[in-house]
Scaffold this motif. Structure first.
Motif, PDB file in Angstrom:
ATOM      1  N   UNK A  21       6.909  17.089   2.535  1.00  0.00           N
ATOM      2  CA  UNK A  21       6.709  15.751   3.077  1.00  0.00           C
ATOM      3  C   UNK A  21       7.878  14.836   2.690  1.00  0.00           C
ATOM      4  N   UNK A  22       8.338  14.954   1.453  1.00  0.00           N
ATOM      5  CA  UNK A  22       9.466  14.122   1.002  1.00  0.00           C
ATOM      6  C   UNK A  22      10.712  14.429   1.830  1.00  0.00           C
ATOM      7  N   UNK A  23      10.900  15.729   2.119  1.00  0.00           N
ATOM      8  CA  UNK A  23      12.060  16.121   2.950  1.00  0.00           C
ATOM      9  C   UNK A  23      11.916  15.563   4.359  1.00  0.00           C
ATOM     10  N   UNK A  24      10.675  15.675   4.900  1.00  0.00           N
ATOM     11  CA  UNK A  24      10.456  15.279   6.301  1.00  0.00           C
ATOM     12  C   UNK A  24      10.639  13.778   6.510  1.00  0.00           C
ATOM     13  N   UNK A  25      10.329  12.961   5.482  1.00  0.00           N
ATOM     14  CA  UNK A  25      10.351  11.507   5.686  1.00  0.00           C
ATOM     15  C   UNK A  25      11.468  10.804   4.915  1.00  0.00           C
ATOM     16  N   UNK A  26      12.263  11.608   4.211  1.00  0.00           N
ATOM     17  CA  UNK A  26      13.306  11.037   3.360  1.00  0.00           C
ATOM     18  C   UNK A  26      14.441  10.377   4.127  1.00  0.00           C
ATOM     19  N   UNK A  27      14.537  10.625   5.439  1.00  0.00           N
ATOM     20  CA  UNK A  27      15.666  10.107   6.216  1.00  0.00           C
ATOM     21  C   UNK A  27      15.376   8.752   6.882  1.00  0.00           C
ATOM     22  N   UNK A  28      14.168   8.208   6.674  1.00  0.00           N
ATOM     23  CA  UNK A  28      13.804   6.979   7.390  1.00  0.00           C
ATOM     24  C   UNK A  28      14.539   5.760   6.825  1.00  0.00           C
ATOM     25  N   UNK A  29      15.030   4.925   7.710  1.00  0.00           N
ATOM     26  CA  UNK A  29      15.722   3.694   7.302  1.00  0.00           C
ATOM     27  C   UNK A  29      14.743   2.717   6.660  1.00  0.00           C
ATOM     28  N   UNK A  30      15.152   2.094   5.588  1.00  0.00           N
ATOM     29  CA  UNK A  30      14.347   1.057   4.907  1.00  0.00           C
ATOM     30  C   UNK A  30      13.016   1.586   4.376  1.00  0.00           C
ATOM     31  N   UNK A  31      12.933   2.922   4.190  1.00  0.00           N
ATOM     32  CA  UNK A  31      11.721   3.509   3.579  1.00  0.00           C
ATOM     33  C   UNK A  31      12.164   4.331   2.379  1.00  0.00           C
ATOM     34  N   UNK A  32      11.681   3.989   1.188  1.00  0.00           N
ATOM     35  CA  UNK A  32      11.968   4.876   0.045  1.00  0.00           C
ATOM     36  C   UNK A  32      10.707   5.676  -0.264  1.00  0.00           C
ATOM     37  N   UNK A  33      10.910   6.957  -0.512  1.00  0.00           N
ATOM     38  CA  UNK A  33       9.787   7.879  -0.697  1.00  0.00           C
ATOM     39  C   UNK A  33       9.696   8.279  -2.162  1.00  0.00           C
ATOM     40  N   UNK A  34       8.471   8.172  -2.737  1.00  0.00           N
ATOM     41  CA  UNK A  34       8.248   8.583  -4.133  1.00  0.00           C
ATOM     42  C   UNK A  34       6.931   9.353  -4.179  1.00  0.00           C
ATOM     43  N   UNK A  35       7.019  10.682  -4.290  1.00  0.00           N
ATOM     44  CA  UNK A  35       5.825  11.522  -4.251  1.00  0.00           C
ATOM     45  C   UNK A  35       5.077  11.553  -5.581  1.00  0.00           C
ATOM     46  N   UNK A  36       3.757  11.731  -5.484  1.00  0.00           N
ATOM     47  CA  UNK A  36       2.907  11.850  -6.673  1.00  0.00           C
ATOM     48  C   UNK A  36       2.093  13.132  -6.568  1.00  0.00           C
ATOM     49  N   UNK A  37       2.367  14.109  -7.446  1.00  0.00           N
ATOM     50  CA  UNK A  37       1.652  15.391  -7.415  1.00  0.00           C
ATOM     51  C   UNK A  37       0.387  15.293  -8.280  1.00  0.00           C
ATOM     52  N   UNK A  38      -0.599  14.587  -7.754  1.00  0.00           N
ATOM     53  CA  UNK A  38      -1.860  14.367  -8.483  1.00  0.00           C
ATOM     54  C   UNK A  38      -3.030  14.449  -7.518  1.00  0.00           C
ATOM     55  N   UNK A  39      -4.246  14.513  -8.088  1.00  0.00           N
ATOM     56  CA  UNK A  39      -5.445  14.384  -7.260  1.00  0.00           C
ATOM     57  C   UNK A  39      -5.457  12.948  -6.726  1.00  0.00           C
ATOM     58  N   UNK A  40      -6.228  12.731  -5.640  1.00  0.00           N
ATOM     59  CA  UNK A  40      -6.136  11.459  -4.909  1.00  0.00           C
ATOM     60  C   UNK A  40      -6.283  10.210  -5.785  1.00  0.00           C
TER      61      UNK A  40
END
Ligand code: AVI
Length: 323
Positions: free
Chosen positions: A119-138
């Protein structure tokens, strides 16, 4: 090491859940969250493109059609937390629409590190969007996002897509949304995707497709028990069953034993006996009416702002705002 796949603590929790579920009487069960190892996740990706399973395509159509309107309704959003990130395809349109107004931080929360990385790879290219993943339960992930990322004057948007809410029992779904609400402030938004009730025949085809992908997805759970917990299930001696429960308005997946048999699960320290025809309940997928969804949001502390449905496959995307 005999089973290097899981860290010891995770493996013992898994083994304990399996022991409790398979010794339950009269209905044996296994928690549906264990369907999603690497094989199960890959099979689920195939399910989403099956002609008989309309859920994912319906949600994509709804989000494609209404992402702009959704962004206009929550103009202050600066932080987005998604519970279960999926492949990121559905989220892209929403993030693009939100980022037109202001820069956005997107935090996918996903227990599987592989899915999170994808998901980070798929959305990492968006302008003005920074992606920070959390590998946890919801809920753990949401708490961390709020504590670590949220600035005092920022609005949060929580997304819970794909009708995963349907995999909770009805009361548990309401409790879960209330717990989500707990980490939100008044004025924060929630987008909830839920599959709607449809004729039983359509549901049976969707959850027992003639290609056998859903069957393989379900049976893989026993394969996973063999691989990770040292069980000796013979997968050929079990079959996939999908049945509709009209009272719960849920489609259930079971694994039915083809004969009397005993199975040993080494890590769970148990031997389980099956009668011919006996089943293990592995998942329930509750189907909603539009009123059910509004009520669910209401009891969890949200006001409904908008609701969009798909014309081809009954599915609803609902925008709520926390009271
Ligand atoms: C992930 N979840 C919403 C799917 C569903 O429809 O309940 C899982 C699934 N099980 C069988 N097919 C799809």
């Amino acid at each position: 090491m005999a089973h290097p796949v899981l860290a010891d603590k995770t493996r013992s929790a898994f083994a304990e859940d399996v022991r409790i579920g398979l010794t339950r009487s009269p209905q044996k069960e296994l928690p549906s969250k264990y369907l999603y190892d690497a094989v199960g996740s890959a099979l689920f990706d195939v399910i989403t493109v099956l002609p008989e399973y309309g859920v994912t395509r319906a949600e994509e159509r709804v989000l494609m059609a209404h992402a702009g309107e959704l962004a206009r309704l929550v103009p202050q959003t600066a932080l987005v937390a998604e519970l279960g990130s999926g492949s990121g395809r559905k989220t892209r349109r929403i993030l693009e629409s939100l980022a037109v107004r202001r820069p956005v931080t997107y935090c996918p929360i996903e227990i599987s590190p592989a899915a999170l990385a994808q998901c980070e790879r798929a959305l990492g290219d968006l302008d003005r969007v920074s992606v920070a993943g959390y590998a946890f339960e919801y809920l753990d992930g949401l708490r961390r996002v709020v504590e670590e990322r949220r600035k005092p004057d920022e609005r949060l948007l929580v997304m819970f897509l794909g009708s995963t809410i349907g995999n909770f029992r009805r009361l548990a779904a309401a409790h879960f949304l209330r717990d989500v609400r707990h980490w939100m402030r008044p004025g924060d938004a929630l987008v909830l995707g839920a599959d709607l009730l449809k004729p039983e025949r359509v549901l049976i085809d969707a959850y027992d497709d003639p290609t056998g992908v859903t069957g393989a997805f379900n049976l893989n759970l026993l394969g996973r028990l063999n691989r990770e917990l040292g069980a000796d299930f013979d997968l050929r001696e079990f079959e996939h069953v999908a049945r509709f429960d009209p009272v719960a308005q849920a489609i259930e997946m079971h694994l039915r034993s083809r004969r009397d048999q005993s199975v040993t699960i080494e890590a769970a320290d148990c031997v389980v006996h099956f009668k011919r025809g006996e089943t293990i309940w592995t998942e329930a997928s509750h189907k909603y009416t539009l009123d059910d969804i509004s009520h669910l949001g209401d009891v969890a502390g949200f006001d409904q702002v908008a609701q969009w449905t798909d014309a081809e496959w009954p599915f609803a995307e609902t925008l709520f705002v926390a009271r």
